[in-house]
Design a protein around this motif. Structure first.
Motif, short mmCIF file in Angstrom:
data_model
loop_
_atom_site.label_atom_id
_atom_site.label_comp_id
_atom_site.label_asym_id
_atom_site.label_seq_id
_atom_site.Cartn_x
_atom_site.Cartn_y
_atom_site.Cartn_z
N SER A 94 0.84 -1.19 0.00
CA SER A 94 0.00 0.00 0.00
C SER A 94 0.88 1.25 0.00
O SER A 94 1.85 1.32 0.77
CB SER A 94 -0.88 0.05 1.25
OG SER A 94 -1.69 -1.09 1.34
N ALA A 95 0.53 2.19 -0.85
CA ALA A 95 1.24 3.46 -0.92
C ALA A 95 0.39 4.43 -1.73
O ALA A 95 -0.64 4.06 -2.29
CB ALA A 95 2.61 3.29 -1.57
N ASN A 96 0.86 5.67 -1.82
CA ASN A 96 0.22 6.67 -2.66
C ASN A 96 0.94 6.73 -4.01
O ASN A 96 2.06 6.25 -4.14
CB ASN A 96 0.26 8.04 -1.98
CG ASN A 96 -0.65 8.09 -0.77
OD1 ASN A 96 -1.70 7.46 -0.73
ND2 ASN A 96 -0.25 8.84 0.23
N VAL A 97 0.29 7.33 -4.99
CA VAL A 97 0.86 7.43 -6.35
C VAL A 97 2.28 8.01 -6.35
O VAL A 97 3.16 7.45 -6.99
CB VAL A 97 -0.07 8.23 -7.29
CG1 VAL A 97 0.61 8.53 -8.61
CG2 VAL A 97 -1.36 7.47 -7.54
N PRO A 98 2.52 9.13 -5.67
CA PRO A 98 3.87 9.70 -5.76
C PRO A 98 4.97 8.72 -5.35
O PRO A 98 5.99 8.60 -6.03
CB PRO A 98 3.82 10.90 -4.80
CG PRO A 98 2.39 11.28 -4.76
CD PRO A 98 1.64 9.99 -4.87
N GLU A 99 4.75 8.01 -4.26
CA GLU A 99 5.76 7.07 -3.79
C GLU A 99 5.95 5.92 -4.77
O GLU A 99 7.08 5.51 -5.07
CB GLU A 99 5.39 6.53 -2.40
CG GLU A 99 5.57 7.53 -1.29
CD GLU A 99 4.50 8.62 -1.22
OE1 GLU A 99 4.81 9.71 -0.73
OE2 GLU A 99 3.37 8.39 -1.66
N LEU A 100 4.86 5.39 -5.31
CA LEU A 100 4.96 4.30 -6.27
C LEU A 100 5.67 4.74 -7.54
O LEU A 100 6.48 4.01 -8.11
CB LEU A 100 3.57 3.75 -6.60
CG LEU A 100 2.85 3.05 -5.44
CD1 LEU A 100 1.42 2.70 -5.82
CD2 LEU A 100 3.60 1.82 -4.99
N LEU A 101 5.38 5.94 -7.97
CA LEU A 101 6.02 6.48 -9.17
C LEU A 101 7.52 6.68 -8.95
O LEU A 101 8.33 6.35 -9.82
CB LEU A 101 5.35 7.80 -9.56
CG LEU A 101 5.76 8.42 -10.88
CD1 LEU A 101 5.50 7.46 -12.04
CD2 LEU A 101 5.00 9.71 -11.10
N LEU A 102 7.90 7.20 -7.80
CA LEU A 102 9.32 7.41 -7.51
C LEU A 102 10.07 6.09 -7.40
O LEU A 102 11.21 5.98 -7.84
CB LEU A 102 9.48 8.24 -6.22
CG LEU A 102 9.03 9.70 -6.33
CD1 LEU A 102 9.03 10.37 -4.96
CD2 LEU A 102 9.89 10.47 -7.32
#
Length: 168
Positions: A94-102
């Protein structure tokens, strides 16, 4: 003055983008979401699938929760990657989009995000570590060019926006 304006604009983009995405995904039929995710992941991970690097996922399911856009699904592999709505996966990331993208752009280490509590792993931790290590082994250069360029540009833009809002 221009820096203040840019900072405020960055803050609005970082706040508005997830809300817009969440609303857009909410009206999209579940079957269409799953089909699109399935096609995208099979394209992005084609090399790993063909090389048998995802064989450890046979008969196991990895759940993905993208919290800020309220997107949940689970993934497994047989002869190809399979995606379906979340039921009872063996492990959940589980994470937010910014973290997954980075993480996808190799601009942030998942372990750092985990210890900052921006990435959560629940369930079968051994499977979670295998998945994390496999994802870390994917070279951005090995991805199809449109995917590689898109991920890199989005991650760079996100870093710039985030740095702009962090200087507050």
């Amino acid at each position: 003055m221009a820096q203040v304006l840019q900072q405020r604009m960055s803050e609005h983009i970082l706040q508005f983008a997830p809300q817009f995405s969440r609303r857009s995904l909410a009206i999209m039929p579940e079957k269409l979401k799953i089909t699109l995710i399935n096609q995208l992941l099979n394209l992005v991970l084609a090399e790993q699938i063909n090389a048998g690097e995802l064989a450890f996922l046979a008969d196991k399911w990895v759940g993905i929760c993208v919290d800020d856009i309220d997107l949940q699904f689970q993934v497994s592999v047989d002869t190809k990657l399979r995606v379906m709505p979340m039921t009872k996966p063996n492990v959940i990331f589980s994470a937010n989009v910014p973290e997954l993208l980075l993480v996808a752009a190799a601009k942030e280490d998942p372990d750092t995000l985990f210890f900052q509590r921006k990435l959560r792993i629940e369930g079968d931790t051994e499977l979670g570590l295998e998945v994390k290590n496999m994802l870390l082994s994917i070279e951005l250069d090995a991805l199809p060019k449109p995917v590689r360029v898109s991920v890199d540009k989005l991650a760079s833009m996100l870093q710039a926006l985030t740095q702009g809002s962090d200087t507050k």
